[in-house]
Scaffold this motif. Structure first.
Motif, PDB file in Angstrom:
ATOM      1  N   ARG A  50     -38.006 -17.975  33.754  1.00  0.00           N
ATOM      2  CA  ARG A  50     -38.136 -16.851  34.687  1.00  0.00           C
ATOM      3  C   ARG A  50     -37.504 -15.591  34.121  1.00  0.00           C
ATOM      4  N   VAL A  51     -36.300 -15.727  33.556  1.00  0.00           N
ATOM      5  CA  VAL A  51     -35.592 -14.564  33.012  1.00  0.00           C
ATOM      6  C   VAL A  51     -36.380 -13.919  31.871  1.00  0.00           C
ATOM      7  N   HIS A  52     -37.087 -14.730  31.097  1.00  0.00           N
ATOM      8  CA  HIS A  52     -37.800 -14.207  29.933  1.00  0.00           C
ATOM      9  C   HIS A  52     -39.286 -13.967  30.212  1.00  0.00           C
ATOM     10  N   GLY A  53     -39.681 -14.108  31.475  1.00  0.00           N
ATOM     11  CA  GLY A  53     -41.033 -13.750  31.869  1.00  0.00           C
ATOM     12  C   GLY A  53     -42.117 -14.635  31.297  1.00  0.00           C
ATOM     13  N   ILE A  54     -41.814 -15.929  31.129  1.00  0.00           N
ATOM     14  CA  ILE A  54     -42.802 -16.869  30.587  1.00  0.00           C
ATOM     15  C   ILE A  54     -42.859 -18.098  31.490  1.00  0.00           C
ATOM     16  N   SER A  55     -43.840 -18.931  31.260  1.00  0.00           N
ATOM     17  CA  SER A  55     -43.959 -20.150  32.051  1.00  0.00           C
ATOM     18  C   SER A  55     -42.996 -21.212  31.533  1.00  0.00           C
ATOM     19  N   GLU A  56     -42.705 -22.185  32.391  1.00  0.00           N
ATOM     20  CA  GLU A  56     -41.838 -23.287  31.968  1.00  0.00           C
ATOM     21  C   GLU A  56     -42.462 -24.034  30.797  1.00  0.00           C
ATOM     22  N   ARG A  57     -43.758 -24.242  30.874  1.00  0.00           N
ATOM     23  CA  ARG A  57     -44.437 -24.981  29.807  1.00  0.00           C
ATOM     24  C   ARG A  57     -44.312 -24.266  28.470  1.00  0.00           C
ATOM     25  N   TYR A  58     -44.453 -22.933  28.481  1.00  0.00           N
ATOM     26  CA  TYR A  58     -44.337 -22.168  27.240  1.00  0.00           C
ATOM     27  C   TYR A  58     -42.899 -22.180  26.740  1.00  0.00           C
ATOM     28  N   ALA A  59     -41.940 -22.128  27.658  1.00  0.00           N
ATOM     29  CA  ALA A  59     -40.525 -22.187  27.262  1.00  0.00           C
ATOM     30  C   ALA A  59     -40.220 -23.516  26.581  1.00  0.00           C
ATOM     31  N   TYR A  60     -40.713 -24.602  27.166  1.00  0.00           N
ATOM     32  CA  TYR A  60     -40.549 -25.922  26.546  1.00  0.00           C
ATOM     33  C   TYR A  60     -41.159 -25.931  25.145  1.00  0.00           C
ATOM     34  N   LEU A  61     -42.351 -25.369  25.020  1.00  0.00           N
ATOM     35  CA  LEU A  61     -43.074 -25.386  23.749  1.00  0.00           C
ATOM     36  C   LEU A  61     -42.313 -24.629  22.668  1.00  0.00           C
ATOM     37  N   ILE A  62     -41.769 -23.471  23.016  1.00  0.00           N
ATOM     38  CA  ILE A  62     -41.023 -22.669  22.043  1.00  0.00           C
ATOM     39  C   ILE A  62     -39.821 -23.440  21.513  1.00  0.00           C
ATOM     40  N   LEU A  63     -39.070 -24.066  22.417  1.00  0.00           N
ATOM     41  CA  LEU A  63     -37.899 -24.827  21.994  1.00  0.00           C
ATOM     42  C   LEU A  63     -38.297 -26.092  21.245  1.00  0.00           C
ATOM     43  N   GLN A  64     -39.355 -26.741  21.704  1.00  0.00           N
ATOM     44  CA  GLN A  64     -39.803 -27.974  21.060  1.00  0.00           C
ATOM     45  C   GLN A  64     -40.218 -27.720  19.619  1.00  0.00           C
ATOM     46  N   ARG A  65     -40.886 -26.614  19.378  1.00  0.00           N
ATOM     47  CA  ARG A  65     -41.317 -26.289  18.015  1.00  0.00           C
ATOM     48  C   ARG A  65     -40.136 -26.084  17.086  1.00  0.00           C
ATOM     49  N   ALA A  66     -38.990 -25.665  17.633  1.00  0.00           N
ATOM     50  CA  ALA A  66     -37.776 -25.489  16.835  1.00  0.00           C
ATOM     51  C   ALA A  66     -36.911 -26.745  16.831  1.00  0.00           C
ATOM     52  N   GLY A  67     -37.432 -27.840  17.409  1.00  0.00           N
ATOM     53  CA  GLY A  67     -36.689 -29.088  17.425  1.00  0.00           C
ATOM     54  C   GLY A  67     -35.500 -29.084  18.359  1.00  0.00           C
ATOM     55  N   ILE A  68     -35.589 -28.315  19.436  1.00  0.00           N
ATOM     56  CA  ILE A  68     -34.449 -28.149  20.348  1.00  0.00           C
ATOM     57  C   ILE A  68     -34.789 -28.705  21.718  1.00  0.00           C
ATOM     58  N   SER A  69     -33.875 -29.489  22.261  1.00  0.00           N
ATOM     59  CA  SER A  69     -33.963 -29.954  23.643  1.00  0.00           C
ATOM     60  C   SER A  69     -32.975 -29.132  24.464  1.00  0.00           C
TER      61      SER A  69
END
Length: 200
Positions: free
Chosen positions: A95-114
């Motif tokens: 919400r703070v970064h103006g993106i969807s939860e799914r996209y937020a998960y994807l960005i972190l997942q691509r960097a290997g971050i949980s």
């Protein structure tokens, strides 16, 4: 499939790898359904299937995940600043970064971050740092746990033990600083927990 032989990695075909399992399930489903599809649909599936197999066979299993994107870095900075907030969730970060939860998960997942692991690790490191401080000895372990987002003392103790190999109380006894600033037992586990957490 026009693919240079020296790019093919035999280990990627092992069923034990997550990627191979995904491809295997996809091919199994395709085998049972493709025969019922019109010719045009089968032709359309052919190229995407080849791309999928090409990615599986050429991927490097030992490669480190790419660094976070600029947006991913901003998200992690936000997490670091707000790590003790009780409402720090993927929904809030998105919400703070103006993106969807799914996209937020994807960005972190691509960097290997949980996100959950990152938040838990930072909170445990913060609690460990307070347990080491001589001027915090009057503060109970439960109070420190609560400060760092662990309202349940039993859950905090279990999580702390998994991370540091001992209970918070034992950690305080072994790693607490003496009045002069030195650590009672200068072992690896008593090293600066904040620095260690940032390096992970």
């Amino acid at each position: 499939m026009t693919l240079p032989f020296d790019l093919v990695r035999p280990d990627r075909t092992a069923a034990a790898t997550p990627e191979a399992l995904v491809v295997s399930r996809y091919l199994g489903d395709l085998a049972t359904t493709a025969v019922h599809l019109p010719e045009a649909d089968r032709a359309a599936l052919e190229e995407s299937t080849l791309r999928l197999l090409r990615a599986l066979l050429t991927a490097n299993p030992g490669a480190a995940p790419p660094p976070p994107t600029p947006l991913g870095s901003r998200m992690l900075e936000y997490v670091q600043v707000h790590v003790v907030d009780r409402d720090l969730t993927i929904a809030e970060v998105a919400r703070v970064h103006g993106i969807s939860e799914r996209y937020a998960y994807l960005i972190l997942q691509r960097a290997g971050i949980s996100l959950a692991d990152r938040v838990r690790g930072r909170r445990l490191a913060g609690a460990a740092e307070e347990l080491r401080r001589v001027h915090e000895r009057h503060v109970t372990v439960s109070e420190i746990a609560h400060r760092w987002g662990f309202p349940d003392h039993a859950n905090f103790t279990r999580a702390f033990h998994r991370a540091y190999g001992m209970s918070p109380r034992d950690y305080r006894k072994r790693c607490g600083q003496e009045p002069g600033g030195s650590v009672r037992e200068p072992t690896t586990i008593c090293a600066d927990p904040i620095k260690i957490a940032k390096e992970r």
